[in-house]
Design an enzyme around this catalytic site. Structure first.
Site, PDB file in Angstrom:
ATOM      1  N   ASP A 173       0.795  -1.141  -0.335  1.00 52.47           N
ATOM      2  CA  ASP A 173       0.528   0.370   0.512  1.00 52.47           C
ATOM      3  C   ASP A 173       1.093   1.639  -0.083  1.00 52.47           C
ATOM      4  O   ASP A 173       0.638   2.399  -0.003  1.00 52.47           O
ATOM      5  CB  ASP A 173      -0.953   0.000   1.555  1.00 52.47           C
ATOM      6  CG  ASP A 173      -1.396   0.869   1.214  1.00 52.47           C
ATOM      7  OD1 ASP A 173      -2.616   1.541   0.304  1.00 52.47           O
ATOM      8  OD2 ASP A 173      -2.158   2.089   2.863  1.00 52.47           O
ATOM      9  N   LEU A 254      -7.537   6.316   2.901  1.00 47.46           N
ATOM     10  CA  LEU A 254      -7.308   7.498   1.941  1.00 47.46           C
ATOM     11  C   LEU A 254      -6.067   7.265   1.109  1.00 47.46           C
ATOM     12  O   LEU A 254      -6.266   8.911   0.248  1.00 47.46           O
ATOM     13  CB  LEU A 254      -7.670   8.847   2.721  1.00 47.46           C
ATOM     14  CG  LEU A 254      -8.970   9.376   3.042  1.00 47.46           C
ATOM     15  CD1 LEU A 254      -9.668  10.539   4.238  1.00 47.46           C
ATOM     16  CD2 LEU A 254     -10.146   9.083   2.004  1.00 47.46           C
ATOM     17  N   ARG A 255      -4.834   6.537   1.011  1.00 49.99           N
ATOM     18  CA  ARG A 255      -4.316   6.673   0.182  1.00 49.99           C
ATOM     19  C   ARG A 255      -4.337   6.467  -0.703  1.00 49.99           C
ATOM     20  O   ARG A 255      -3.086   7.373  -1.657  1.00 49.99           O
ATOM     21  CB  ARG A 255      -3.087   5.737   1.205  1.00 49.99           C
ATOM     22  CG  ARG A 255      -1.402   5.953   0.488  1.00 49.99           C
ATOM     23  CD  ARG A 255      -0.434   5.174   0.641  1.00 49.99           C
ATOM     24  NE  ARG A 255      -0.139   5.970   1.582  1.00 49.99           N
ATOM     25  CZ  ARG A 255       0.306   5.209   3.279  1.00 49.99           C
ATOM     26  NH1 ARG A 255      -0.112   4.163   3.166  1.00 49.99           N
ATOM     27  NH2 ARG A 255       0.350   5.615   4.440  1.00 49.99           N
ATOM     28  N   ALA A 256      -5.078   5.694  -1.039  1.00 58.53           N
ATOM     29  CA  ALA A 256      -5.321   5.506  -2.473  1.00 58.53           C
ATOM     30  C   ALA A 256      -6.545   6.577  -2.788  1.00 58.53           C
ATOM     31  O   ALA A 256      -5.791   6.726  -4.336  1.00 58.53           O
ATOM     32  CB  ALA A 256      -6.384   4.317  -2.395  1.00 58.53           C
TER      33      ALA A 256
END
Length: 651
Positions: A173, A254-256
């Site tokens: 991720d 929320l990194r995506a």
């Protein structure tokens, strides 16, 4: 630092010069150089797919930094933390008594590319350290009396072959973009790859000259995209669409969303547009989301293209002409309501229905015929149940292998238990300042010191000896004979082994699989870091025939002997999964016990997982464990929870 003068040209890599633009691997590399804040690229693929070639070629097409070529720094797999972050200059400390900082690879990669080949074989804490520095643009050093922060803005590129082991989902991720690559199956493309490679090998300078114009054009386009990047506009409608896509694919955190937005902006700049379009979002989602859908260790990364197209629709809604009203917009509930809910439920429903339709232990209709062809028509292939947390199985004694989470060992990180001279085995740690001073103190008068600075010599140096945990080679030797073929029993066996494989994955072990049935044993999976491959082979394993126990043990002994030669530092743990019966060949029982005695004489730590069940038990697996000098574990006690319950009952 690597010279980039004669590298294979980026534009010459088949796929980087396609008529429809660069392929996903080349495009991901280009986008992350346009916008380094994307967070780097992980290129996953089988061996021989130009992963390393194209990364090394990337530096040559990037615009120069202060009139100099962009630095390309390669991080070796065996690098230590002080080599990566930097540490105290030992020579200066001993000769002049000064604590001077010696820059590491992160400092050298500043404003360039940091390339890690086989990043999946790098220790987790180093991968985490690299990803932190790449995301923050700076590195902090707190060690050996040095405390400082320096800039470290670089493009991080990692390559890996999944067959050699996976990165953990939480580390996956942290990479901004991930690309899956495979060798082309089209004979014409394969021939073109070979043609270009042979031409380059015959005349590297002449070959590079033929692609010089394409390289210059690519460099100019990247520079133009960087200049345009700050002015590219991501509208609220575009941002909402990105959030809708990420929510639909059910990615954590929320990194995506952030990475997808940054990638879409970079792709718009690369395409020469001043505003993000639906096509930019589609490209960004394909690069930023597949690896973030991997929730469990054995899940395969991937993205449902039909679902992506369904969520994106045909076009972005137009921006409103006037100022937006306060409070929720009229169509605001739609993204949280029916629109994303529909695709999400459609995506999940088949999997849920399929799961409910299979009975536990039902044979796999696609793989049962495989076993029948090799061993007979009565072979059965059972499925697996839900995995569970297993008890800890360890190798006896104290090792000195690769840092991991299983057996006790002398490691470079862990609890400090003493100090030694640097030339002694296991003394690869950081300086032990207290013990160095204690070693030097008795000699100060003889060295002419009356006051002031301590006089140190090389012989005074002491380094810390630390004890931590190492990873091991866990070899499973699994009985797949007819006595194991009852559906419930084989399901229980596969579930136990799969649970132990999951434990091996979490402890960073290397794993292998030997199976025996009929009249012989075979290596179903040679030792590898890819626990996923082992899980797949286990899932497809049929059962049936006689029990060649001796052959299974001897095959395991031979494989461990070969691995010991290849990797002498990695200590093995043999897990024999059987009911202890031996029915194949003459003197089957005697031969199996002789093979067990051979393993015991070799000093190999073994565990026997006893699969025998029912009210009438022969105790053959327990006898086998005695000959192996092994721990005997009934299959029902492989679970850590079962072990705790047994201890409570005994108390």
């Amino acid at each position: 630092m690597t010279s980039i003068d004669q590298h294979f040209p980026f534009s010459a890599v088949v796929g980087a010069d396609g008529p429809d633009g660069p392929d996903p691997m080349a495009l991901a590399l280009i986008l992350t150089t346009i916008a380094p804040e994307v967070g780097g690229v992980l290129v996953r693929g089988e061996k021989g797919t130009a992963k390393s070639t194209i990364v090394r070629a990337l530096a040559a097409v990037l615009p120069p930094v202060d009139g100099r070529p962009v630095p390309l720094v390669e991080l070796p797999i065996g690098a230590t933390e002080d080599r990566v972050t930097g540490s105290i200059n030992l020579e200066s400390a001993l000769a002049e008594g000064k604590a001077e900082y010696e820059p590491g690879l992160l400092a050298k990669a500043h404003r360039g590319i940091l390339y890690v080949d086989e990043v999946n074989l790098l220790h987790d804490h180093l991968v985490d350290l690299l990803l932190d520095a790449a995301a923050m643009g700076r590195a902090t050093v707190e060690r050996d009396g040095v405390s400082m922060t320096h800039e470290a803005r670089f493009v991080l590129v990692g390559t890996m072959n999944p067959e050699e082991g996976e990165l953990r989902p939480q580390l996956l991720d942290r990479f901004g973009l991930t690309v899956e690559v495979a060798a082309p199956r089209d004979p014409a493309l394969r021939a073109e790859v070979v043609r270009r490679r042979m031409a380059y090998d015959a005349d590297p300078a002449g070959f590079a000259e033929r692609y010089a114009a394409a390289e210059a054009a690519l460099q100019t386009r990247i520079a133009a995209a960087r200049a345009l990047l700050a002015s590219v506009r991501l509208t609220d409608a575009g941002l909402l669409k990105i959030a809708e896509v990420c929510a639909t694919f059910d990615v954590d955190g929320l990194r995506a969303d952030i990475v997808t937005a940054r990638t879409a902006v970079a792709h718009a700049a690369w395409s020469g547009r001043s505003q993000v379009t639906l096509d930019d979002i589609r490209v960004a989602a394909r690069l930023a989301l597949p690896h973030r859908r991997r929730r469990k260790p054995f899940d395969a990364p991937g993205l449902d293209e039909d679902l992506l197209d369904q969520v994106l629709g045909d076009d972005l809604p137009p921006e409103p002409d006037g100022p937006e009203p306060d409070g929720p917009e009229p169509d605001g509930p739609e993204p949280d309501g029916d629109h994303p809910e529909g695709p999400h439920s459609e995506d999940d429903a088949p999997a849920e229905g399929a799961e409910d339709s299979l009975e536990p232990g039902a044979p796999d209709p696609t793989s049962s015929s495989t076993g029948a062809g090799a061993h007979g028509d009565n072979d059965v292939t059972s499925g697996t149940g839900a995995t569970y947390r297993t008890r800890l199985l360890t190798v006896r004694g104290i090792g000195a292998g690769t840092a991991g989470r299983r057996s006790r060992a002398r490691t470079s990180n862990g609890r400090r238990i003493g100090a030694s001279k640097p030339d002694r085995p296991g003394s690869t740690g950081a300086i032990h300042l207290t013990e160095t001073i204690r070693a030097a103190a008795p000699h100060q008068f003889a060295r002419g010191r009356r006051d002031g600075r301590l006089v140190l010599q090389q012989a005074d140096l002491r380094v810390a000896v630390r004890e931590g945990r190492e990873s091991n080679l866990v070899l499973f030797c699994v009985d797949a004979s007819g006595s194991m073929a009852a559906r419930k029993r084989m399901e229980q066996v596969k579930t136990a082994v799969l649970s132990l494989l999951l434990d091996a994955y979490q402890r960073r072990d290397k794993v292998g699989l030997v199976t025996f049935r009929g009249a012989c044993a075979e290596v179903a999976l040679p030792p590898t870091h890819s626990v996923d491959a082992a899980a797949q082979r286990l899932e497809e394993l049929p059962a049936g025939g006689r029990t060649p126990l001796a052959e299974g043990l001897l095959e395991a002994a031979h494989l461990l002997s070969v691995e010991q030669t290849r990797d002498p530092q990695r200590r093995p743990l043999l897990v024999v999964v059987t009911d202890g019966r031996a029915t194949s060949g003459a003197d089957a029982v005697a031969r199996s016990r002789a093979a067990a005695d051979l393993l015991a004489a070799a000093g190999i730590t073994c565990v026997v997982v006893d699969c025998e069940a029912g009210p009438m038990r022969m105790g053959l697996a327990a006898t086998l464990a005695e000959h192996l000098g092994a721990e005997h574990v009934p299959i029902g006690e492989v679970s850590a929870e079962a072990l705790v319950d047994a201890a409570r009952r005994a108390a």
